[in-house]
Design a protein around this motif. Sequence first.
Motif, PDB file in Angstrom:
ATOM      1  N   GLY A  98      50.351  68.829  49.568  1.00 27.30           N
ATOM      2  CA  GLY A  98      48.997  68.421  49.926  1.00 27.30           C
ATOM      3  C   GLY A  98      48.029  69.188  49.048  1.00 27.30           C
ATOM      4  N   ALA A  99      47.063  68.498  48.480  1.00 30.75           N
ATOM      5  CA  ALA A  99      46.116  69.170  47.591  1.00 30.75           C
ATOM      6  C   ALA A  99      44.719  68.606  47.784  1.00 30.75           C
ATOM      7  N   THR A 101      40.914  67.373  46.635  1.00 34.91           N
ATOM      8  CA  THR A 101      40.599  66.284  45.719  1.00 34.91           C
ATOM      9  C   THR A 101      40.631  66.703  44.260  1.00 34.91           C
ATOM     10  N   THR A 102      39.929  67.766  43.929  1.00 33.81           N
ATOM     11  CA  THR A 102      39.854  68.212  42.532  1.00 33.81           C
ATOM     12  C   THR A 102      41.246  68.482  41.980  1.00 33.81           C
ATOM     13  N   ILE A 103      42.062  69.165  42.756  1.00 35.34           N
ATOM     14  CA  ILE A 103      43.392  69.550  42.302  1.00 35.34           C
ATOM     15  C   ILE A 103      44.290  68.320  42.174  1.00 35.34           C
ATOM     16  N   SER A 104      44.207  67.403  43.159  1.00 36.35           N
ATOM     17  CA  SER A 104      45.031  66.193  43.115  1.00 36.35           C
ATOM     18  C   SER A 104      44.716  65.329  41.899  1.00 36.35           C
ATOM     19  N   LEU A 105      43.439  65.226  41.576  1.00 36.23           N
ATOM     20  CA  LEU A 105      43.025  64.314  40.516  1.00 36.23           C
ATOM     21  C   LEU A 105      43.082  64.924  39.118  1.00 36.23           C
ATOM     22  N   TYR A 106      42.784  66.227  39.002  1.00 40.07           N
ATOM     23  CA  TYR A 106      42.559  66.796  37.670  1.00 40.07           C
ATOM     24  C   TYR A 106      43.486  67.950  37.297  1.00 40.07           C
ATOM     25  N   VAL A 107      44.210  68.510  38.262  1.00 39.29           N
ATOM     26  CA  VAL A 107      45.051  69.670  37.965  1.00 39.29           C
ATOM     27  C   VAL A 107      46.538  69.338  38.044  1.00 39.29           C
ATOM     28  N   LEU A 108      46.958  68.671  39.113  1.00 35.77           N
ATOM     29  CA  LEU A 108      48.385  68.494  39.360  1.00 35.77           C
ATOM     30  C   LEU A 108      49.084  67.382  38.585  1.00 35.77           C
ATOM     31  N   PRO A 109      48.430  66.272  38.238  1.00 36.18           N
ATOM     32  CA  PRO A 109      49.200  65.174  37.614  1.00 36.18           C
ATOM     33  C   PRO A 109      50.065  65.589  36.429  1.00 36.18           C
ATOM     34  N   ARG A 110      49.536  66.392  35.510  1.00 32.44           N
ATOM     35  CA  ARG A 110      50.315  66.774  34.320  1.00 32.44           C
ATOM     36  C   ARG A 110      51.508  67.645  34.703  1.00 32.44           C
ATOM     37  N   VAL A 111      51.285  68.591  35.623  1.00 33.68           N
ATOM     38  CA  VAL A 111      52.384  69.493  35.978  1.00 33.68           C
ATOM     39  C   VAL A 111      53.438  68.763  36.808  1.00 33.68           C
ATOM     40  N   LEU A 112      53.014  67.807  37.634  1.00 33.67           N
ATOM     41  CA  LEU A 112      53.986  67.035  38.406  1.00 33.67           C
ATOM     42  C   LEU A 112      54.877  66.210  37.489  1.00 33.67           C
ATOM     43  N   SER A 113      54.288  65.611  36.468  1.00 34.40           N
ATOM     44  CA  SER A 113      55.073  64.840  35.513  1.00 34.40           C
ATOM     45  C   SER A 113      56.106  65.721  34.819  1.00 34.40           C
ATOM     46  N   ALA A 114      55.676  66.902  34.386  1.00 35.75           N
ATOM     47  CA  ALA A 114      56.591  67.815  33.698  1.00 35.75           C
ATOM     48  C   ALA A 114      57.692  68.307  34.639  1.00 35.75           C
ATOM     49  N   TYR A 115      57.332  68.578  35.890  1.00 34.05           N
ATOM     50  CA  TYR A 115      58.316  69.089  36.850  1.00 34.05           C
ATOM     51  C   TYR A 115      59.350  68.030  37.198  1.00 34.05           C
ATOM     52  N   THR A 125      56.061  63.706  47.296  1.00 30.03           N
ATOM     53  CA  THR A 125      54.888  63.021  47.843  1.00 30.03           C
ATOM     54  C   THR A 125      53.695  63.953  47.740  1.00 30.03           C
ATOM     55  N   LEU A 126      52.559  63.435  47.259  1.00 31.66           N
ATOM     56  CA  LEU A 126      51.327  64.218  47.157  1.00 31.66           C
ATOM     57  C   LEU A 126      50.263  63.577  48.027  1.00 31.66           C
ATOM     58  N   LYS A 127      49.722  64.348  48.963  1.00 28.75           N
ATOM     59  CA  LYS A 127      48.661  63.864  49.847  1.00 28.75           C
ATOM     60  C   LYS A 127      47.342  64.487  49.422  1.00 28.75           C
ATOM     61  N   ASN A 128      46.332  63.642  49.237  1.00 27.05           N
ATOM     62  CA  ASN A 128      45.032  64.068  48.733  1.00 27.05           C
ATOM     63  C   ASN A 128      44.027  64.096  49.884  1.00 27.05           C
ATOM     64  N   LEU A 139      49.572  73.349  58.843  1.00 24.36           N
ATOM     65  CA  LEU A 139      49.841  73.930  60.157  1.00 24.36           C
ATOM     66  C   LEU A 139      50.545  72.932  61.077  1.00 24.36           C
ATOM     67  N   ASP A 140      50.286  71.639  60.856  1.00 22.08           N
ATOM     68  CA  ASP A 140      50.921  70.600  61.665  1.00 22.08           C
ATOM     69  C   ASP A 140      52.277  70.165  61.113  1.00 22.08           C
ATOM     70  N   HIS A 141      52.763  70.881  60.080  1.00 22.59           N
ATOM     71  CA  HIS A 141      54.059  70.564  59.455  1.00 22.59           C
ATOM     72  C   HIS A 141      54.060  69.183  58.810  1.00 22.59           C
ATOM     73  N   GLU A 142      52.890  68.679  58.432  1.00 23.76           N
ATOM     74  CA  GLU A 142      52.804  67.382  57.780  1.00 23.76           C
ATOM     75  C   GLU A 142      53.121  67.502  56.300  1.00 23.76           C
ATOM     76  N   ILE A 143      52.882  68.675  55.720  1.00 23.50           N
ATOM     77  CA  ILE A 143      53.199  68.940  54.320  1.00 23.50           C
ATOM     78  C   ILE A 143      53.987  70.239  54.230  1.00 23.50           C
ATOM     79  N   ASP A 144      54.696  70.420  53.109  1.00 23.06           N
ATOM     80  CA  ASP A 144      55.491  71.635  52.901  1.00 23.06           C
ATOM     81  C   ASP A 144      54.697  72.721  52.179  1.00 23.06           C
TER      82      ASP A 144
END
Length: 301
Positions: A98-99, A101-115, A125-128, A139-144
Amino acid sequence: MISYKHEVFIEVARQLSFTKASQTLFISQSAISKQIQALEAFYKTGLFERKGNSIHLTPAGRLLYDRLLEARQLQQTLYQDMQALSQAFAPPLHMILGASTTISLYVLPRVLSAYLQQHPTLQLTLKNRNSENILKALLDHEIDLGVVEAASKANNITSTPFLTDEVIAVCSPTSPLKHQKLTIADLRHTPIALRETGSGTLAVVEQVLASHQIDLSELPVRVRLGGTEALKNFVRVDTAMAFLPRQAVAKELESGELIHLPIKDLQINRTFHFIQRRGTENQHALQDFIRFTKRFYAKPA
């Protein structure tokens, strides 16, 4: 280990919605209903109570949900221990991030592709959502694992810093503000558009302005908008200014669609953090992703 029926139940219990669970799991609502009905037949009791258009867990449903979360934690520990004994063992992995908005859109896409190129069997799964709701989802165990704009102060959450970002003031090239040399005091008389309550960007802006004795309630706020893109699109066609992450407006600054408005003696920096529930710090998959991401952004541009 945990059966497919129980995985479906976990998702419905998390979302308290058959519709949302079907969207997350990419299966039809009728298929979800069949899985839940099969579980209720097996346990000889109802797991959800229907009230109008909403559903709630029954006592039996709450018990099953809590025990399945414990079982999932044990399953992760078992996989980790077995991997330590047998390098040939490759358990199925599904990581839910879970990330904000800024991180989901502009930070994580490149690193997720590489990973994912290095871990082709990983189901990710990425939740924005905004930072406040990412913490709740964790806290609700919805994301890791969550990635947000500030360290969490919650006692049952650990935070790990990994990247520093700058938030800057911007306006449209047609705004009269672009010709002004603004000071911090001028903000009290400058039309502004802001993010919604719960936004990590808004929180850091509010904190830094407070250190200069400026309260958000003193600002002539024209509008509050949910999401970075909505705020960016508004300020592009309006005369107001907005505070936005530099990473989010890099292309617009380069193309001239937005103008950077330097404000004398005002510097807004924030550090992105991974947040985890206490007790998951040693989970191999999560730590591997955190290390990979930190190395990825530590590389020279």
